[in-house]
Design a protein around this motif. Structure first.
Motif, mmCIF file in Angstrom:
data_model
loop_
_atom_site.group_PDB
_atom_site.id
_atom_site.type_symbol
_atom_site.label_atom_id
_atom_site.label_comp_id
_atom_site.label_asym_id
_atom_site.label_seq_id
_atom_site.Cartn_x
_atom_site.Cartn_y
_atom_site.Cartn_z
ATOM 1 N N ASP A 118 -26.048 53.876 -26.647
ATOM 2 C CA ASP A 118 -26.789 54.169 -27.999
ATOM 3 C C ASP A 118 -25.799 53.671 -29.105
ATOM 4 O OD1 ASP A 118 -28.715 55.730 -29.538
ATOM 5 O OD2 ASP A 118 -26.709 56.277 -30.759
ATOM 6 N N ASN A 210 -30.370 57.199 -43.206
ATOM 7 C CA ASN A 210 -30.446 56.084 -43.745
ATOM 8 C C ASN A 210 -31.190 56.078 -44.957
ATOM 9 O OD1 ASN A 210 -31.299 53.404 -44.134
ATOM 10 N ND2 ASN A 210 -31.276 52.772 -41.920
ATOM 11 N N TYR A 213 -34.716 53.788 -46.158
ATOM 12 C CA TYR A 213 -36.112 54.306 -46.012
ATOM 13 C C TYR A 213 -36.571 55.397 -46.898
ATOM 14 C CZ TYR A 213 -34.892 52.596 -41.468
ATOM 15 O OH TYR A 213 -34.401 51.608 -40.557
ATOM 16 N N TYR A 243 -23.119 56.732 -43.140
ATOM 17 C CA TYR A 243 -24.328 56.759 -42.078
ATOM 18 C C TYR A 243 -23.618 55.231 -41.396
ATOM 19 C CZ TYR A 243 -28.627 56.255 -40.054
ATOM 20 O OH TYR A 243 -29.735 55.912 -38.937
ATOM 21 N N GLY A 245 -25.153 54.224 -38.321
ATOM 22 C CA GLY A 245 -26.130 53.660 -37.702
ATOM 23 C C GLY A 245 -25.830 53.531 -36.054
ATOM 24 N N SER A 246 -24.920 54.486 -36.034
ATOM 25 C CA SER A 246 -24.784 54.875 -34.398
ATOM 26 C C SER A 246 -24.619 56.231 -34.340
ATOM 27 C CB SER A 246 -23.556 54.282 -33.918
ATOM 28 O OG SER A 246 -23.181 54.343 -32.530
ATOM 29 N N MET A 247 -25.908 57.113 -33.984
ATOM 30 C CA MET A 247 -25.923 58.566 -33.982
ATOM 31 C C MET A 247 -24.828 59.150 -33.119
ATOM 32 S SD MET A 247 -28.787 60.590 -31.794
ATOM 33 C CE MET A 247 -29.083 62.358 -32.178
ATOM 34 N N PHE A 261 -26.906 65.308 -39.995
ATOM 35 C CA PHE A 261 -27.447 64.174 -39.692
ATOM 36 C C PHE A 261 -28.987 64.266 -39.550
ATOM 37 C CE2 PHE A 261 -27.965 59.850 -37.513
ATOM 38 C CZ PHE A 261 -28.865 60.018 -36.722
ATOM 39 N N TYR A 263 -32.685 62.088 -38.995
ATOM 40 C CA TYR A 263 -33.735 61.114 -38.768
ATOM 41 C C TYR A 263 -34.964 61.481 -38.994
ATOM 42 C CZ TYR A 263 -34.495 56.087 -37.927
ATOM 43 O OH TYR A 263 -34.879 54.723 -38.306
ATOM 44 N N LYS A 273 -37.723 58.287 -34.906
ATOM 45 C CA LYS A 273 -37.090 57.241 -34.023
ATOM 46 C C LYS A 273 -36.365 57.643 -32.788
ATOM 47 C CE LYS A 273 -34.049 53.270 -34.012
ATOM 48 N NZ LYS A 273 -33.041 52.527 -34.660
ATOM 49 N N LEU A 274 -35.729 58.787 -32.964
ATOM 50 C CA LEU A 274 -34.872 59.283 -31.867
ATOM 51 C C LEU A 274 -35.555 59.871 -30.681
ATOM 52 C CD1 LEU A 274 -31.865 60.166 -33.897
ATOM 53 C CD2 LEU A 274 -32.339 57.883 -32.740
ATOM 54 N N ARG A 275 -35.156 59.599 -29.492
ATOM 55 C CA ARG A 275 -36.063 60.002 -28.391
ATOM 56 C C ARG A 275 -35.459 61.434 -28.065
ATOM 57 N NH1 ARG A 275 -35.991 54.292 -28.907
ATOM 58 N NH2 ARG A 275 -33.692 54.641 -28.675
ATOM 59 N N GLU A 279 -31.799 61.566 -25.785
ATOM 60 C CA GLU A 279 -30.953 61.598 -27.071
ATOM 61 C C GLU A 279 -30.942 62.747 -27.896
ATOM 62 O OE1 GLU A 279 -32.856 58.352 -29.023
ATOM 63 O OE2 GLU A 279 -31.131 56.944 -28.555
HETATM 64 P P1 P6P Z 1 -31.848 52.872 -38.119
HETATM 65 C C1 P6P Z 1 -29.141 53.250 -32.741
HETATM 66 O O1 P6P Z 1 -30.238 52.039 -32.280
HETATM 67 C C2 P6P Z 1 -30.001 54.469 -32.906
HETATM 68 O O2 P6P Z 1 -30.806 54.887 -31.999
HETATM 69 C C3 P6P Z 1 -29.112 55.702 -33.493
HETATM 70 O O3 P6P Z 1 -27.813 55.536 -32.500
HETATM 71 C C4 P6P Z 1 -28.829 55.466 -34.815
HETATM 72 O O4 P6P Z 1 -28.626 56.752 -35.388
HETATM 73 C C5 P6P Z 1 -30.180 54.975 -35.421
HETATM 74 O O5 P6P Z 1 -30.909 54.179 -34.377
HETATM 75 C C6 P6P Z 1 -30.181 54.002 -36.278
HETATM 76 O O6 P6P Z 1 -31.447 53.822 -36.865
HETATM 77 O O7 P6P Z 1 -33.142 52.879 -38.346
HETATM 78 O O8 P6P Z 1 -31.090 53.579 -39.297
HETATM 79 O O9 P6P Z 1 -31.162 51.507 -38.133
#
Ligand code: P6P
Length: 344
Positions: A118, A210, A213, A243, A245-247, A261, A263, A273-275, A279
């Protein structure tokens, strides 16, 4: 020197906590630990090998696959196949479930859902990435396991964990009796117990989202972000925005220091976005076991019905009091929207 407990020793010791356990889950966790060490070796020297960069392919999500994504996926599937305790692997990198149909594996009683690497878009810039895994017991009793054995709600998880390949490599997991963290000691090639009985602080002052957005966020999320930014000494605000960008990196930091956190849904990701399967459910199991909270802004993540393998969900996860506060803003915004709709 303090008594050192390796992951293998710990798994065996804790096996006694599960009277029905005959060792299969212990061996399955061992198999995952072995694959994690192999992946760690390549992640740590990706810059020296031809493993940086894109593989020239995309996964089911339409996301550009990194060479290490594919490498990690292959390593975990191979380890699970040879270990013989898992009958199906559901992976972010595979459109369909992967049947491990060796003579031994096809009768195995466990299912593993995995995000093998991830945050992999961060590999080339040397930011922490990680593996997320979730373990279920197959429900079907006749014939071979099927997709339905994978599409179980998060509350059915037997175990879940993550590996974070960062300044040090850690494996953090739960089997439903608390969360324990192990740090890889490269000098002996063993994960050693370093964070026993991890607990996420009930509150904190870090929020992870993030904000690029922002204009597309639901009103409740916008209101919560503004709440985080208000000066208020009594509640230790303004909070800090962090942030990665890696969950996994964001959640692991919040696990240690406290934080939330988020999303949420956006215009580009109307379902989030997250599955859910590989995830959000595993990370929610871990965070809840550490005393935190994980919802989609309203409903507990682990109680969401699972309709498809790569199903997405919005997620609000972390310190209990912070997630509850964010949910309050979501509920207020929803109530206001309802009253506006009624008034017309
Ligand atoms: P964005 C990495 O691609 C991921 O799946 C997560 O680990 C992370 O938190 C998220 O997407 C980042 O997404 O849209 O903020 O770049």
């Amino acid at each position: 020197m303090a008594q050192m407990t390796t992951l293998g020793q710990f798994i065996i010791e804790k096996q006694a906590d599960h009277p029905y356990a005959k060792g299969e889950l212990s061996r399955l966790l061992r198999d995952i630990g072995i694959a994690a060490k192999v992946v760690n070796r390549e992640v740590n020297k990706a810059g020296l090998m031809d493993l940086l960069g894109q593989a020239g392919s995309t996964n089911i999500q339409g996301e550009i696959q990194q060479k290490l994504d594919i490498y990690a996926n292959e390593q975990f599937i191979s380890a699970l196949k040879s270990g013989g305790e898992c009958c199906i692997v559901a992976s972010e990198e595979n459109e369909e479930i992967v049947m491990l149909d060796t003579d031994v594996s096809q009768d195995a009683k466990y299912i593993v859902a995995i995000d093998p690497l991830d945050g992999s878009s961060n590999i080339d810039v040397n930011v922490s990435v990680g593996t997320i895994f979730s373990i279920y017991r197959r429900q079907s009793t006749e014939g071979r396991a099927t997709l339905q054995d994978v599409l179980q709600r998060g509350v059915n998880q037997v175990a879940a964990g993550y590996v974070i390949y960062g300044t040090s490599t850690m494996l953090v997991y739960t089997t439903g009796k608390g969360v324990n963290g192990f740090t890889l000691d490269p000098s002996i090639g063993e994960f050693c117990l370093s964070h026993p009985q991890m607990q996420i602080p009930k509150t904190g002052h870090i929020y992870s989202i993030n904000e690029g957005y922002y204009v597309h966020f639901p009103q409740g999320v916008k209101s919560y972000i503004k709440y985080c930014q208000v000066e208020d000494d009594a509640t230790n605000r303004p909070y800090s925005s962090r942030y990665v960008g890696s969950m996994i990196a964001d959640l692991h930091r919040n696990m240690i220091k406290g934080g939330i956190f988020i999303y949420p849904i956006t215009a580009a990701t109307p379902d989030g976005k997250l599955r859910l399967v590989y995830e959000c459910n595993p990370m929610s199991f871990i965070i809840e076991q550490a005393g935190g909270r994980a919802t989609d802004g309203k409903t507990r993540i682990m109680e969401l019905d699972v309709h498809s393998l790569h199903q997405r969900t919005p997620i609000f996860i972390g310190s209990e009091e912070m997630v509850s506060k964010a949910e309050e803003f979501m509920a207020e915004a929803e109530a206001e929207q309802v009253s506006v709709d009624l008034v017309g």
